[in-house]
Design a protein around this motif. Structure first.
Motif, short mmCIF file in Angstrom:
data_model
loop_
_atom_site.label_atom_id
_atom_site.label_comp_id
_atom_site.label_asym_id
_atom_site.label_seq_id
_atom_site.Cartn_x
_atom_site.Cartn_y
_atom_site.Cartn_z
N VAL A 1 3.93 107.28 91.30
CA VAL A 1 5.22 107.94 91.20
C VAL A 1 5.20 108.90 90.02
O VAL A 1 4.76 108.54 88.91
CB VAL A 1 6.35 106.90 91.00
CG1 VAL A 1 7.72 107.59 90.93
CG2 VAL A 1 6.33 105.85 92.10
N ASN A 2 5.68 110.13 90.25
CA ASN A 2 5.78 111.10 89.16
C ASN A 2 6.79 110.61 88.13
O ASN A 2 7.85 110.08 88.47
CB ASN A 2 6.22 112.46 89.72
CG ASN A 2 6.05 113.58 88.71
OD1 ASN A 2 6.65 113.57 87.65
ND2 ASN A 2 5.24 114.56 89.05
N GLU A 3 6.48 110.81 86.86
CA GLU A 3 7.32 110.32 85.78
C GLU A 3 8.73 110.90 85.80
O GLU A 3 9.67 110.31 85.25
CB GLU A 3 6.67 110.61 84.43
CG GLU A 3 6.52 112.08 84.12
CD GLU A 3 5.86 112.33 82.77
OE1 GLU A 3 5.91 113.49 82.30
OE2 GLU A 3 5.29 111.40 82.19
N ARG A 4 8.92 112.05 86.48
CA ARG A 4 10.26 112.64 86.53
C ARG A 4 11.16 111.96 87.57
O ARG A 4 12.36 112.23 87.60
CB ARG A 4 10.17 114.13 86.84
CG ARG A 4 9.55 114.48 88.17
CD ARG A 4 9.44 115.98 88.34
NE ARG A 4 8.50 116.35 89.40
CZ ARG A 4 8.20 117.59 89.71
NH1 ARG A 4 8.77 118.59 89.06
NH2 ARG A 4 7.33 117.86 90.66
N CYS A 5 10.59 111.07 88.41
CA CYS A 5 11.39 110.32 89.39
C CYS A 5 11.99 109.10 88.70
O CYS A 5 11.66 107.94 89.02
CB CYS A 5 10.54 109.91 90.58
SG CYS A 5 9.81 111.29 91.50
N ALA A 6 12.88 109.37 87.76
CA ALA A 6 13.40 108.30 86.89
C ALA A 6 14.17 107.25 87.68
O ALA A 6 14.12 106.06 87.37
CB ALA A 6 14.29 108.91 85.80
N GLY A 7 14.90 107.68 88.72
CA GLY A 7 15.69 106.74 89.50
C GLY A 7 14.81 105.73 90.23
O GLY A 7 15.06 104.53 90.20
N LEU A 8 13.76 106.23 90.89
CA LEU A 8 12.85 105.34 91.62
C LEU A 8 12.12 104.41 90.66
O LEU A 8 11.99 103.20 90.93
CB LEU A 8 11.84 106.17 92.42
CG LEU A 8 10.73 105.39 93.13
CD1 LEU A 8 11.31 104.36 94.09
CD2 LEU A 8 9.79 106.34 93.87
N ILE A 9 11.65 104.95 89.54
CA ILE A 9 10.93 104.12 88.56
C ILE A 9 11.83 103.00 88.04
O ILE A 9 11.41 101.84 87.92
CB ILE A 9 10.40 104.98 87.41
CG1 ILE A 9 9.27 105.89 87.93
CG2 ILE A 9 9.90 104.12 86.26
CD1 ILE A 9 8.81 106.93 86.93
N ASP A 10 13.09 103.34 87.77
CA ASP A 10 14.03 102.32 87.29
C ASP A 10 14.25 101.23 88.36
O ASP A 10 14.25 100.03 88.05
CB ASP A 10 15.36 102.97 86.94
CG ASP A 10 16.40 101.96 86.49
OD1 ASP A 10 16.19 101.32 85.44
OD2 ASP A 10 17.42 101.78 87.19
N GLU A 11 14.41 101.65 89.60
CA GLU A 11 14.63 100.69 90.68
C GLU A 11 13.42 99.77 90.88
O GLU A 11 13.58 98.56 91.09
CB GLU A 11 14.96 101.41 91.98
CG GLU A 11 16.34 102.05 92.01
CD GLU A 11 16.67 102.63 93.36
OE1 GLU A 11 16.00 102.27 94.35
OE2 GLU A 11 17.60 103.45 93.45
N LEU A 12 12.21 100.33 90.85
CA LEU A 12 11.01 99.52 91.05
C LEU A 12 10.89 98.43 89.98
O LEU A 12 10.34 97.36 90.24
CB LEU A 12 9.76 100.40 91.03
CG LEU A 12 9.57 101.32 92.24
CD1 LEU A 12 8.44 102.30 92.00
CD2 LEU A 12 9.28 100.50 93.51
#
Length: 405
Positions: free
Chosen positions: A353-364
Protein backbone atom coordinates in the motif's frame (compact mmCIF):
# COMPACT_ATOMS: atom_id res chain seq x y z
CA UNK A 1 -1.10 -45.76 -6.17
CA UNK A 2 1.46 -43.97 -3.99
CA UNK A 3 1.91 -45.16 -0.41
CA UNK A 4 -0.91 -43.97 1.82
CA UNK A 5 -0.57 -42.63 5.33
CA UNK A 6 -2.33 -44.49 8.14
CA UNK A 7 -5.25 -42.05 8.16
CA UNK A 8 -5.60 -42.13 4.38
CA UNK A 9 -5.69 -45.94 4.60
CA UNK A 10 -8.50 -45.64 7.16
CA UNK A 11 -10.48 -43.56 4.64
CA UNK A 12 -10.11 -46.33 2.06
CA UNK A 13 -11.23 -48.92 4.64
CA UNK A 14 -14.15 -46.89 6.03
CA UNK A 15 -16.87 -48.08 3.57
CA UNK A 16 -16.37 -51.66 4.69
CA UNK A 17 -16.66 -50.95 8.45
CA UNK A 18 -19.75 -50.74 10.64
CA UNK A 19 -19.60 -46.94 10.69
CA UNK A 20 -22.40 -45.07 8.90
CA UNK A 21 -20.52 -41.76 8.56
CA UNK A 22 -16.96 -40.52 8.07
CA UNK A 23 -15.74 -37.12 9.30
CA UNK A 24 -12.32 -35.84 8.23
CA UNK A 25 -11.22 -32.43 9.52
CA UNK A 26 -7.94 -30.62 10.03
CA UNK A 27 -5.23 -28.77 8.16
CA UNK A 28 -5.24 -27.78 4.50
CA UNK A 29 -3.27 -29.95 2.05
CA UNK A 30 -3.40 -32.86 4.47
CA UNK A 31 -4.63 -35.39 1.89
CA UNK A 32 -8.28 -35.61 2.95
CA UNK A 33 -10.35 -34.69 -0.08
CA UNK A 34 -8.75 -36.59 -2.95
CA UNK A 35 -8.56 -39.87 -1.02
CA UNK A 36 -12.14 -39.45 0.21
CA UNK A 37 -13.38 -38.88 -3.34
CA UNK A 38 -11.56 -41.99 -4.59
CA UNK A 39 -12.81 -44.16 -1.72
CA UNK A 40 -16.36 -42.82 -2.16
CA UNK A 41 -16.34 -43.57 -5.89
CA UNK A 42 -14.93 -47.10 -5.53
CA UNK A 43 -17.42 -47.92 -2.74
CA UNK A 44 -20.34 -46.63 -4.79
CA UNK A 45 -19.36 -48.62 -7.87
CA UNK A 46 -18.72 -51.84 -5.94
CA UNK A 47 -21.80 -51.72 -3.71
CA UNK A 48 -24.58 -50.19 -5.82
CA UNK A 49 -26.10 -50.23 -9.30
CA UNK A 50 -28.47 -47.73 -10.94
CA UNK A 51 -28.20 -45.40 -7.94
CA UNK A 52 -27.59 -41.70 -7.50
CA UNK A 53 -24.88 -40.11 -5.34
CA UNK A 54 -23.94 -36.50 -4.60
CA UNK A 55 -20.70 -34.57 -4.43
CA UNK A 56 -21.45 -31.30 -2.58
CA UNK A 57 -19.29 -28.22 -2.08
CA UNK A 58 -19.67 -24.53 -1.45
CA UNK A 59 -20.23 -24.14 -5.19
CA UNK A 60 -20.37 -26.45 -8.21
CA UNK A 61 -17.12 -24.85 -9.40
CA UNK A 62 -15.45 -25.78 -6.12
CA UNK A 63 -16.65 -29.38 -6.49
CA UNK A 64 -15.25 -29.52 -10.03
CA UNK A 65 -11.92 -28.13 -8.85
CA UNK A 66 -11.53 -30.09 -5.60
CA UNK A 67 -13.17 -33.42 -6.47
CA UNK A 68 -14.02 -33.99 -10.13
CA UNK A 69 -10.75 -32.90 -11.76
CA UNK A 70 -8.46 -34.91 -9.40
CA UNK A 71 -10.79 -37.91 -9.54
CA UNK A 72 -10.89 -38.06 -13.33
CA UNK A 73 -7.10 -37.84 -13.40
CA UNK A 74 -6.67 -41.14 -11.50
CA UNK A 75 -5.12 -43.60 -13.96
CA UNK A 76 -6.72 -46.65 -12.32
CA UNK A 77 -10.21 -45.21 -12.81
CA UNK A 78 -9.59 -44.30 -16.44
CA UNK A 79 -8.36 -47.83 -17.17
CA UNK A 80 -11.04 -49.73 -15.28
CA UNK A 81 -14.19 -47.61 -15.58
CA UNK A 82 -16.06 -45.73 -18.25
CA UNK A 83 -16.31 -42.35 -16.49
CA UNK A 84 -17.83 -39.35 -18.26
CA UNK A 85 -18.53 -35.92 -16.83
CA UNK A 86 -21.43 -33.97 -18.33
CA UNK A 87 -20.54 -30.42 -17.38
CA UNK A 88 -23.81 -28.97 -18.61
CA UNK A 89 -25.89 -31.16 -16.28
CA UNK A 90 -23.20 -31.34 -13.57
CA UNK A 91 -23.28 -35.13 -13.40
CA UNK A 92 -20.70 -37.91 -13.64
CA UNK A 93 -21.97 -41.09 -15.31
CA UNK A 94 -19.80 -44.09 -14.38
CA UNK A 95 -20.04 -47.61 -15.80
CA UNK A 96 -18.22 -50.89 -15.30
CA UNK A 97 -19.49 -54.16 -16.65
CA UNK A 98 -23.25 -54.04 -16.33
CA UNK A 99 -23.23 -51.46 -13.52
CA UNK A 100 -24.03 -47.80 -13.94
CA UNK A 101 -24.26 -45.04 -11.30
CA UNK A 102 -24.63 -41.28 -11.41
CA UNK A 103 -22.80 -38.73 -9.27
CA UNK A 104 -24.50 -35.33 -9.15
CA UNK A 105 -22.74 -32.09 -8.24
CA UNK A 106 -24.39 -29.55 -5.94
CA UNK A 107 -23.32 -26.21 -4.50
CA UNK A 108 -24.44 -25.15 -1.03
CA UNK A 109 -23.59 -21.45 -1.04
CA UNK A 110 -26.54 -19.93 0.85
CA UNK A 111 -29.73 -20.67 2.76
CA UNK A 112 -31.76 -21.12 -0.43
CA UNK A 113 -29.44 -23.84 -1.75
CA UNK A 114 -31.28 -26.63 0.06
CA UNK A 115 -33.98 -26.41 -2.61
CA UNK A 116 -31.48 -27.56 -5.26
CA UNK A 117 -31.14 -30.99 -3.73
CA UNK A 118 -34.78 -31.58 -2.78
CA UNK A 119 -36.53 -34.53 -4.42
CA UNK A 120 -33.51 -36.66 -5.28
CA UNK A 121 -32.97 -40.10 -3.68
CA UNK A 122 -29.32 -40.79 -2.83
CA UNK A 123 -27.27 -43.80 -1.81
CA UNK A 124 -24.51 -41.60 -0.42
CA UNK A 125 -23.26 -38.03 -0.21
CA UNK A 126 -19.80 -36.49 0.12
CA UNK A 127 -19.85 -32.97 1.56
CA UNK A 128 -16.57 -31.19 0.81
CA UNK A 129 -15.85 -28.09 2.95
CA UNK A 130 -19.00 -28.86 4.94
CA UNK A 131 -18.27 -26.13 7.52
CA UNK A 132 -18.73 -23.51 4.79
CA UNK A 133 -22.23 -24.70 3.87
CA UNK A 134 -25.53 -23.60 5.43
CA UNK A 135 -26.91 -26.10 7.90
CA UNK A 136 -30.21 -26.22 5.98
CA UNK A 137 -28.42 -27.44 2.85
CA UNK A 138 -26.39 -30.06 4.70
CA UNK A 139 -29.39 -31.46 6.53
CA UNK A 140 -31.42 -31.61 3.32
CA UNK A 141 -28.58 -33.52 1.63
CA UNK A 142 -28.42 -35.99 4.51
CA UNK A 143 -32.21 -36.44 4.42
CA UNK A 144 -31.99 -37.51 0.77
CA UNK A 145 -29.79 -40.52 1.65
CA UNK A 146 -32.59 -43.05 2.04
CA UNK A 147 -31.21 -45.99 0.04
CA UNK A 148 -30.39 -49.03 2.17
CA UNK A 149 -26.67 -49.09 2.96
CA UNK A 150 -26.16 -45.36 2.34
CA UNK A 151 -23.21 -43.69 4.05
CA UNK A 152 -22.38 -40.06 4.83
CA UNK A 153 -18.98 -38.51 4.10
CA UNK A 154 -17.85 -35.12 5.48
CA UNK A 155 -14.63 -33.15 5.29
CA UNK A 156 -13.69 -29.62 6.31
CA UNK A 157 -11.03 -27.31 7.64
CA UNK A 158 -11.62 -25.97 11.17
CA UNK A 159 -13.69 -22.88 11.84
CA UNK A 160 -15.08 -21.32 15.05
CA UNK A 161 -15.20 -23.92 17.87
CA UNK A 162 -18.90 -23.12 18.35
CA UNK A 163 -19.69 -23.92 14.72
CA UNK A 164 -22.80 -26.07 14.43
CA UNK A 165 -21.00 -28.86 12.54
CA UNK A 166 -18.39 -29.29 15.26
CA UNK A 167 -21.05 -29.19 17.96
CA UNK A 168 -23.51 -31.54 16.26
CA UNK A 169 -21.21 -33.96 14.45
CA UNK A 170 -17.57 -33.90 15.52
CA UNK A 171 -18.24 -33.77 19.26
CA UNK A 172 -21.05 -36.29 18.90
CA UNK A 173 -19.29 -38.65 16.49
CA UNK A 174 -19.67 -41.78 18.68
CA UNK A 175 -23.42 -41.38 19.11
CA UNK A 176 -23.79 -40.67 15.39
CA UNK A 177 -21.88 -43.90 14.63
CA UNK A 178 -19.31 -41.77 12.80
CA UNK A 179 -15.59 -42.35 12.36
CA UNK A 180 -13.74 -39.08 13.07
CA UNK A 181 -10.24 -38.63 11.63
CA UNK A 182 -8.29 -35.45 12.43
CA UNK A 183 -5.65 -34.64 9.80
CA UNK A 184 -2.43 -32.64 9.85
CA UNK A 185 -0.15 -31.88 6.91
CA UNK A 186 2.15 -34.68 8.03
CA UNK A 187 -0.67 -37.12 7.19
CA UNK A 188 -0.15 -36.37 3.49
CA UNK A 189 2.95 -38.31 2.37
CA UNK A 190 2.94 -36.65 -1.05
CA UNK A 191 3.98 -33.23 0.31
CA UNK A 192 7.63 -32.25 0.02
CA UNK A 193 9.41 -30.20 2.67
CA UNK A 194 9.41 -27.28 0.23
CA UNK A 195 5.63 -27.47 -0.16
CA UNK A 196 5.11 -27.77 3.60
CA UNK A 197 7.23 -24.68 4.18
CA UNK A 198 5.40 -22.75 1.47
CA UNK A 199 1.99 -23.47 2.97
CA UNK A 200 3.15 -22.68 6.50
CA UNK A 201 4.34 -19.30 5.24
CA UNK A 202 0.96 -18.47 3.68
CA UNK A 203 -0.97 -17.81 6.89
CA UNK A 204 -0.71 -16.14 10.27
CA UNK A 205 -2.94 -15.61 13.28
CA UNK A 206 -6.25 -17.47 13.43
CA UNK A 207 -5.83 -18.78 9.88
CA UNK A 208 -2.46 -20.33 10.74
CA UNK A 209 -3.95 -22.09 13.75
CA UNK A 210 -6.88 -23.41 11.72
CA UNK A 211 -5.38 -24.22 8.34
CA UNK A 212 -1.88 -25.29 9.38
CA UNK A 213 -2.28 -26.55 12.96
CA UNK A 214 -5.80 -27.85 12.31
CA UNK A 215 -7.36 -26.30 15.42
CA UNK A 216 -10.95 -25.18 15.94
CA UNK A 217 -10.12 -21.80 17.51
CA UNK A 218 -12.03 -18.59 18.15
CA UNK A 219 -11.46 -15.58 15.90
CA UNK A 220 -10.56 -12.65 18.11
CA UNK A 221 -8.62 -9.43 18.14
CA UNK A 222 -7.00 -7.81 15.11
CA UNK A 223 -7.97 -9.36 11.76
CA UNK A 224 -4.93 -8.31 9.75
CA UNK A 225 -2.34 -8.91 12.46
CA UNK A 226 0.11 -9.82 9.70
CA UNK A 227 -0.01 -6.28 8.22
CA UNK A 228 3.34 -4.54 8.77
CA UNK A 229 3.36 -0.72 8.39
CA UNK A 230 6.92 -0.96 7.08
CA UNK A 231 7.07 -4.12 4.96
CA UNK A 232 3.57 -3.69 3.46
CA UNK A 233 3.91 0.05 2.76
CA UNK A 234 5.87 1.78 0.01
CA UNK A 235 6.70 5.34 -1.09
CA UNK A 236 7.42 4.72 -4.78
CA UNK A 237 5.71 1.97 -6.77
CA UNK A 238 8.17 -0.79 -7.73
CA UNK A 239 9.29 -0.31 -11.34
CA UNK A 240 8.17 -3.78 -12.42
CA UNK A 241 4.58 -3.04 -11.33
CA UNK A 242 4.60 0.46 -12.79
CA UNK A 243 5.70 -0.90 -16.17
CA UNK A 244 3.84 -4.23 -16.33
CA UNK A 245 0.99 -3.85 -13.87
CA UNK A 246 -2.66 -3.94 -14.90
CA UNK A 247 -4.65 -0.99 -13.53
CA UNK A 248 -8.06 -1.54 -11.96
CA UNK A 249 -10.31 0.27 -9.48
CA UNK A 250 -12.26 -1.07 -6.51
CA UNK A 251 -15.13 0.71 -4.81
CA UNK A 252 -17.02 0.41 -1.54
CA UNK A 253 -20.07 2.63 -2.00
CA UNK A 254 -21.60 4.53 0.87
CA UNK A 255 -24.18 7.24 1.39
CA UNK A 256 -24.27 7.86 5.13
CA UNK A 257 -21.18 5.65 5.42
CA UNK A 258 -17.91 6.63 3.70
CA UNK A 259 -17.50 5.99 -0.02
CA UNK A 260 -14.05 4.72 -1.01
CA UNK A 261 -12.32 4.21 -4.37
CA UNK A 262 -8.96 2.43 -4.62
CA UNK A 263 -6.56 2.56 -7.58
CA UNK A 264 -4.74 -0.76 -7.82
CA UNK A 265 -1.89 -2.03 -10.00
CA UNK A 266 -1.17 -5.76 -10.34
CA UNK A 267 1.61 -7.39 -12.39
CA UNK A 268 0.36 -10.92 -11.71
CA UNK A 269 2.56 -11.42 -8.66
CA UNK A 270 2.71 -8.14 -6.74
CA UNK A 271 -0.31 -5.93 -5.98
CA UNK A 272 0.12 -2.22 -5.23
CA UNK A 273 -2.63 0.05 -3.94
CA UNK A 274 -1.45 3.37 -5.34
CA UNK A 275 -4.19 5.91 -4.48
CA UNK A 276 -7.45 6.21 -2.58
CA UNK A 277 -10.50 8.47 -2.67
CA UNK A 278 -12.66 8.81 0.43
CA UNK A 279 -15.77 10.85 1.15
CA UNK A 280 -17.19 10.59 4.66
CA UNK A 281 -20.57 12.34 4.68
CA UNK A 282 -20.68 12.39 8.47
CA UNK A 283 -17.37 14.21 8.75
CA UNK A 284 -18.12 16.50 5.81
CA UNK A 285 -21.72 17.13 6.98
CA UNK A 286 -22.97 16.63 3.44
CA UNK A 287 -24.23 13.54 1.65
CA UNK A 288 -23.37 13.25 -2.04
CA UNK A 289 -25.69 11.96 -4.75
CA UNK A 290 -24.89 9.11 -7.13
CA UNK A 291 -24.31 11.69 -9.86
CA UNK A 292 -21.76 13.51 -7.71
CA UNK A 293 -19.99 10.27 -6.83
CA UNK A 294 -20.02 9.35 -10.52
CA UNK A 295 -18.32 12.65 -11.39
CA UNK A 296 -15.81 12.14 -8.58
CA UNK A 297 -15.04 8.67 -9.87
CA UNK A 298 -14.32 9.89 -13.39
CA UNK A 299 -12.11 12.62 -11.97
CA UNK A 300 -10.27 10.07 -9.80
CA UNK A 301 -9.87 7.55 -12.64
CA UNK A 302 -8.66 10.15 -15.10
CA UNK A 303 -8.37 9.73 -18.84
CA UNK A 304 -6.73 6.31 -18.53
CA UNK A 305 -10.05 4.70 -17.65
CA UNK A 306 -10.30 1.07 -16.58
CA UNK A 307 -12.73 -1.39 -15.02
CA UNK A 308 -14.03 -0.87 -11.50
CA UNK A 309 -15.14 -3.60 -9.08
CA UNK A 310 -18.17 -2.55 -7.03
CA UNK A 311 -20.21 -4.20 -4.29
CA UNK A 312 -23.26 -5.66 -6.11
CA UNK A 313 -25.62 -4.22 -3.48
CA UNK A 314 -24.79 -0.71 -4.73
CA UNK A 315 -27.24 -1.06 -7.61
CA UNK A 316 -27.98 2.64 -8.06
CA UNK A 317 -24.31 3.60 -8.19
CA UNK A 318 -23.51 0.77 -10.60
CA UNK A 319 -26.26 2.08 -12.88
CA UNK A 320 -24.82 5.61 -12.59
CA UNK A 321 -21.32 4.48 -13.55
CA UNK A 322 -22.57 2.42 -16.48
CA UNK A 323 -24.58 5.38 -17.75
CA UNK A 324 -21.27 7.25 -17.89
CA UNK A 325 -19.61 4.50 -19.94
CA UNK A 326 -17.63 2.96 -17.09
CA UNK A 327 -16.94 -0.79 -17.25
CA UNK A 328 -18.30 -2.17 -13.96
CA UNK A 329 -17.59 -5.62 -12.54
CA UNK A 330 -19.88 -6.68 -9.69
CA UNK A 331 -17.83 -7.91 -6.75
CA UNK A 332 -17.81 -11.28 -5.04
CA UNK A 333 -18.76 -10.22 -1.51
CA UNK A 334 -17.61 -13.36 0.33
CA UNK A 335 -16.34 -11.80 3.56
CA UNK A 336 -14.50 -14.64 5.28
CA UNK A 337 -12.81 -16.03 2.18
CA UNK A 338 -11.87 -12.50 1.15
CA UNK A 339 -10.32 -11.81 4.56
CA UNK A 340 -8.37 -15.07 4.39
CA UNK A 341 -7.11 -14.30 0.90
CA UNK A 342 -6.19 -10.71 1.73
CA UNK A 343 -4.40 -11.85 4.87
CA UNK A 344 -2.41 -14.41 2.88
CA UNK A 345 -1.23 -11.75 0.40
CA UNK A 346 -0.30 -9.33 3.20
CA UNK A 347 1.55 -12.04 5.10
CA UNK A 348 3.58 -13.00 2.02
CA UNK A 349 4.22 -9.30 1.23
CA UNK A 350 2.49 -9.72 -2.13
CA UNK A 351 0.13 -6.85 -1.29
CA UNK A 352 1.59 -3.38 -0.73
CA UNK A 353 0.00 0.00 0.00
CA UNK A 354 1.29 3.46 -0.91
CA UNK A 355 2.03 5.52 2.20
CA UNK A 356 -0.35 8.25 1.01
CA UNK A 357 -3.33 5.84 1.34
CA UNK A 358 -3.69 6.87 4.97
CA UNK A 359 -7.29 5.71 5.30
CA UNK A 360 -6.60 2.16 4.12
CA UNK A 361 -3.43 1.89 6.23
CA UNK A 362 -5.35 3.02 9.31
CA UNK A 363 -8.13 0.51 8.66
CA UNK A 364 -5.72 -2.41 8.12
CA UNK A 365 -4.24 -1.67 11.53
CA UNK A 366 -7.57 -1.43 13.36
CA UNK A 367 -9.87 -3.96 11.61
CA UNK A 368 -11.24 -6.24 14.36
CA UNK A 369 -13.13 -9.49 14.73
CA UNK A 370 -16.54 -9.14 16.38
CA UNK A 371 -16.08 -10.83 19.76
CA UNK A 372 -19.80 -10.92 20.54
CA UNK A 373 -20.55 -12.62 17.22
CA UNK A 374 -17.76 -15.16 17.85
CA UNK A 375 -19.39 -16.15 21.14
CA UNK A 376 -22.55 -16.96 19.16
CA UNK A 377 -20.52 -19.13 16.78
CA UNK A 378 -20.55 -16.52 13.99
CA UNK A 379 -17.53 -15.27 12.06
CA UNK A 380 -17.61 -11.62 11.08
CA UNK A 381 -15.67 -8.39 11.51
CA UNK A 382 -16.80 -5.34 13.44
CA UNK A 383 -18.69 -3.18 10.96
CA UNK A 384 -16.91 0.11 11.47
CA UNK A 385 -13.88 1.77 9.93
CA UNK A 386 -13.79 -0.95 7.27
CA UNK A 387 -14.74 0.66 3.95
CA UNK A 388 -11.30 0.66 2.30
CA UNK A 389 -10.75 -2.88 3.61
CA UNK A 390 -14.02 -3.90 1.94
CA UNK A 391 -12.99 -2.31 -1.38
CA UNK A 392 -9.64 -4.07 -1.20
CA UNK A 393 -11.36 -7.38 -0.45
CA UNK A 394 -13.57 -6.97 -3.54
CA UNK A 395 -10.46 -6.82 -5.69
CA UNK A 396 -8.74 -9.73 -3.95
CA UNK A 397 -11.85 -11.89 -4.38
CA UNK A 398 -11.64 -11.34 -8.15
CA UNK A 399 -8.24 -13.05 -8.34
CA UNK A 400 -7.82 -16.70 -9.46
CA UNK A 401 -7.21 -19.40 -6.87
CA UNK A 402 -3.64 -20.03 -7.95
CA UNK A 403 -2.63 -16.60 -6.60
CA UNK A 404 -3.15 -18.00 -3.10
CA UNK A 405 -1.33 -21.30 -3.46
Amino acid sequence: MATLSDKQAQIMEFPYTQYSALICDGAVRSGKTSIMALSFFLWAMSSFDRCAFAFCGKSVGAVERNIVTPLLAVTYLRRNFDVRYNRGDHVIIARRGGKENRFYLFGGKDESSYMLIQGITLAGVLLDEVALMPRSFVEQALARCSVSGAKLWFNCNPENPLHWFRQEWILKAPEKNALHLHFLMDDNPSLSEETLTRYKNMYSGVFYERYILGRWVMSEGLIYDMFDPTDNVYREMPARVRVNGQRIMACDYGTTNPCVFLEIYDDGELICVEREYRWDSRKEHRQKTDAEYGADYLDFAGENDCAVIVDPSAASFIAELRSRGVLVQEADNDVLDGIRRTGSLLHRRKLLVNERCAGLIDELGTYLWDDKAALRGEEKPVKQNDHACDALRYYVNSLPDWRFE
